[in-house]
Enzyme design. Structure first.
Site, PDB file in Angstrom:
ATOM      1  N   LYS A  70     -20.153  12.370  65.577  1.00 12.46           N
ATOM      2  CA  LYS A  70     -20.225  11.270  64.595  1.00 12.46           C
ATOM      3  C   LYS A  70     -21.632  11.239  64.018  1.00 12.46           C
ATOM      4  O   LYS A  70     -22.623  11.408  64.745  1.00 12.46           O
ATOM      5  CB  LYS A  70     -19.890   9.963  65.296  1.00 12.46           C
ATOM      6  N   SER A 146     -14.918   2.539  63.134  1.00 12.75           N
ATOM      7  CA  SER A 146     -15.788   3.270  62.248  1.00 12.75           C
ATOM      8  C   SER A 146     -15.842   4.771  62.542  1.00 12.75           C
ATOM      9  O   SER A 146     -16.408   5.530  61.753  1.00 12.75           O
ATOM     10  CB  SER A 146     -17.200   2.695  62.296  1.00 12.75           C
ATOM     11  N   SER A 170     -14.612   0.772  67.681  1.00 16.10           N
ATOM     12  CA  SER A 170     -14.724   1.881  66.735  1.00 16.10           C
ATOM     13  C   SER A 170     -14.380   3.266  67.244  1.00 16.10           C
ATOM     14  O   SER A 170     -14.395   4.217  66.463  1.00 16.10           O
ATOM     15  CB  SER A 170     -16.137   1.906  66.145  1.00 16.10           C
TER      16      SER A 170
END
Lengths: 475, 96
Positions: A70, A146, A170
Site C-alpha cells: 500500500k 482505504s 481499511s
C-alpha cells in the site's frame, strides 16, 4: 494453474523444488497487470524487482514471493505518495519501513505500489488523487477502502499477496468487498515505523491474501517488537501457522446483538447466518453477547481519528518534502497554499474536524469525552472475552457500493464503518474471511466477508477460527 | 451542550490551510451534519471513567543514550523542494 493465481504456500513449494523461479512469478504478475482494467497499482518496477529476485534466499520463509505494498508504507528509493497530490512526484522514501525490512529479510520482494484513499482516509478508494481502482467483480463498483488497491490486486490475480493498513476497517472492509482474506493484527503487534501515520493510536499494517494460511505466513514475518516503534508490544511472535487447521471444537463464538439489527442487507445477513451455522456444526458454541456502547463507536472514532490526523498531517507543510507552492509571500502563505493545493476534500474535511475537536473551548466536550467513551468501548470487549473466545459479525452492512454513491454525503459513508471501527478503538485483532457472494441489483456477483474479532494478541486462535470459516466456504 | 456550528474558516486558519469560498460552503454543511451526529456522545455517562489515549500497555520505554546510525543529509535533502548549502531553503521568517 498460472502462477499469478496461486497462494504463497503453493508457490513456495514450487520455488523450493526448483520448478519455478521468482522471476517467473514476477513475469506472470506483470503480464496480468498490463492486461488489467482494475487499476489496483499506482506503479510497479518489474526490472528492479527482478534484480532483487536474483539475490533472494529461497530458504527463507517468504523467499521469492512478491508482495504488493500500500502506497503509505515507505519502501527505500521508491515514491510513497499516499495517493495524494501533496506527495505526487515530490517524495521518494529515504528508508525502508520496518515491515519492508522484515519482508526482505524473509526473502520476500516488495513489488508494486497499491492504490488507496488519500492518506488512508476513505472507504472506497475513490478519494485517491492519483488513480481509479474498480472492484474486480463489478467494474461499476468500488473495491472498498482505504486499502482498495491492495484488496483488488489479490482478487484480480495481479498480486499474490499485499500489505494494507487498517485504522477503522481499511483492510477488512475492502477484503470483504473484493472477496479476499484481510487481517488487522492487534494494535502493537506490527511496527508502524515507516507507515505514514493517519491516527497513531488506531493504525495497524496487515496482510491481504488469498488464503488464511497465507495471512498467517505473512504475519509470522512482519510481526514483532521494534525499538523504532515504542507502541509495538514486546510479546513473543508464535508460529501463526501452527495448529491452524486444528478446528474449533468447544470454542465459544459470540454474536453481538447490537450488530445484528435491521441495518444489514438481507442477502448479506443470509451469508453470515449460513457460515455461523457451519461454525456451530464444526463444534463451536454460539452465544449471544452484548457490546452496549456500539452505537457510540462511529462518533468516538470520527473524533479521535480526525484529531490524531489533524496533528499527524501538520507535517505536510511544504517545507521538507512534498509539493511546495511557487513564490509564496511568506512562510504562512507557503503553508496555507501548499496544503490547500495538495490535499483532497476528504483530507481537508477531516483535518478541519480534527482541529476543531482539539481546539480551545472544545477539547473537553469532544476529544476528552471521546477518549472516555473509548475506555467504555474497550471494556465492552474485555467483558465479552470473559464469556467467548471470539466475536462474529458482518464486515459491512452491504456489499460493494456503486462508484460515486454517497459522494456528497460523508456522514453516510462513515456510518457504514459500524462493524469494523470498534476493533481499532479497542486495539483488538480482526479478520475478514470470504463467506460467499450475493447478487447485486445490477446482476453482478458481489463477495461478502465474515468478520471474526479476537482479543488483543489473540491472532493464533483468531486464525484457527478463520480457517474453519474458510473450510465451510470451500465445502 | 447546545448544538454547535463549526466556523470552518476560523478552524482552517488554525490548521494553516486555505479554503475556497465554495469549499467553505460545502464543508460547512457537511461538517455541521457530522457534528450533529457526534452530539450523541453527550448522552454517555462518563462519570469516573478515565480516558484511553492508546491501547498498548506500554509506558515510555527509554532506550540507552548511545548514538546509532541515522539517515544521512543527502538522502533527506533529496526530497526538499528547495535546498542549498546542505540546508532546506525557506522564505524569510524573521525581519532583520
Amino acid at each position: 494453474m498460472s502462477l499469478n493465481t496461486q497462494t504463497i504456500s503453493s508457490l513456495r513449494e514450487q520455488l523450493i523444488a526448483g520448478d519455478i523461479s521468482p522471476a517467473d512469478i514476477l513475469d506472470s504478475l506483470a503480464e496480468n497487470i498490463s492486461n488489467s482494467d482494475v487499476g489496483a497499482y499506482l506503479g510497479h518496477d518489474l526490472d528492479f524487482a527482478k534484480h532483487e529476485a536474483t539475490s533472494v534466499d529461497l530458504t527463507k520463509p517468504l523467499g521469492g514471493i512478491p508482495i504488493g505494498i500500500k502506497d503509505n508504507i515507505n519502501v527505500n528509493g521508491q515514491p510513497c505518495s499516499c495517493a495524494s497530490s501533496f506527495l505526487e512526484n515530490a517524495y521518494s522514501a529515504p528508508y525502508d519501513a520496518t515491515v519492508i525490512r522484515k519482508l526482505r529479510e524473509a526473502g520476500a520482494i516488495p513489488f508494486g505500489r497499491m492504490n488507496m484513499d488519500e492518506f488512508a482516509m476513505g472507504s472506497t478508494t475513490e478519494n485517491s488523487a492519483l488513480g481509479k481502482t474498480v472492484n474486480p467483480h463489478d467494474a461499476c463498483r468500488a473495491p472498498g477502502g482505504s486499502s482498495g488497491g491492495s484488496a483488488a490486486a489479490v482478487a484480480s490475480n495481479t498480486a499474490i499477496a499485499t500489505l494494507g493498513s487498517d485504522t477503522g476497517g481499511s483492510i477488512r472492509q475492502p477484503a470483504s468487498h473484493c472477496g479476499v482474506v484481510g487481517l488487522k493484527p492487534s494494535y502493537g503487534r506490527i511496527s508502524r515505523y515507516g507507515l505514514v501515520a493517519f491516527a497513531s493510536s488506531l493504525d495497524q499494517i496487515g496482510p491481504l491474501t488469498r488464503s488464511v494460511e497465507d495471512a498467517a505466513l505473512v504475519l509470522n514475518v512482519i510481526a514483532g517488537h521494534d525499538p523504532a516503534d515504542s507502541t509495538s508490544l514486546k510479546q513473543d511472535v508464535p508460529d501463526f501457522t501452527e495448529g491452524l487447521s486444528d478446528g474449533i471444537q468447544g470454542m465459544k463464538l459470540g454474536l453481538p446483538k447490537e450488530y445484528f439489527g435491521d441495518g444489514i442487507h438481507p442477502a448479506v445477513r443470509e451469508k453470515i447466518d449460513h457460515t455461523v451455522k457451519g461454525l456451530n456444526a464444526a463444534g463451536a458454541e454460539i452465544v449471544e453477547i452484548s457490546l452496549p456502547h456500539t452505537e457510540y463507536a462511529v462518533a468516538t472514532y470520527y473524533i479521535l481519528a480526525t484529531a490524531e490526523a489533524s496533528s499527524n498531517l501538520s507535517r505536510f507543510d511544504g517545507i521538507r518534502y512534498g509539493n511546495r507552492v511557487d513564490k509564496p509571500d511568506d512562510v504562512l502563505d507557503l503553508y496555507r497554499r501548499s496544503r490547500a493545493q495538495g490535499f483532497g476534500p476528504e483530507v481537508k474535511r477531516r483535518i478541519i474536524l480534527g482541529t476543531y475537536v482539539l481546539s480551545s473551548g472544545y477539547y473537553d466536550a469532544y476529544y476528552n469525552r471521546a477518549q472516555k467513551v473509548r475506555t467504555l468501548i474497550r471494556h465492552d470487549f474485555l467483558d465479552a472475552y470473559k464469556k467467548v473466545d471470539a466475536i462474529i459479525s458482518p464486515v459491512s452492512p452491504n456489499a460493494a457500493p456503486l462508484l460515486g454513491a454517497d459522494k456528497d454525503n460523508p456522514l453516510q459513508q462513515y456510518l457504514a464503518d459500524i462493524y469494523t471501527i470498534s476493533a481499532n478503538i479497542a486495539g483488538i485483532c480482526g479478520i475478514s474471511v470470504p463467506c460467499g457472494a450475493i447478487t447485486s441489483e445490477t446482476g453482478s456477483n458481489l463477495p461478502v466477508g465474515l468478520q471474526i474479532l479476537g482479543p488483543s494478541m489473540g491472532e493464533q486462535s483468531l486464525l484457527r477460527i478463520a480457517r474453519a470459516a474458510e473450510l465451510i466456504q470451500q465445502s | 451542550m447546545n448544538k454547535e456550528q463549526i466556523d470552518v474558516r476560523y478552524v482552517a486558519n488554525l490548521a494553516r490551510m486555505d479554503l475556497s469560498e465554495e469549499e467553505c460552503t460545502i464543508f460547512q454543511g457537511q461538517l455541521n451534519a457530522i457534528l450533529g451526529y457526534i452530539e450523541k456522545l453527550q448522552d454517555v455517562d462518563i462519570e469516573g471513567i478515565d480516558p484511553t489515549a492508546h491501547n498498548s500497555p506500554v509506558f515510555a520505554g527509554l532506550r540507552e543514550d548511545t548514538s546509532r546510525p541515522a539517515l544521512n543529509q543527502d538522502d533527506l535533502l533529496r526530497n526538499a523542494p528547495e535546498s542549498a548549502l546542505g540546508q532546506i531553503r525557506v522564505p524569510k521568517v524573521v525581519d532583520a
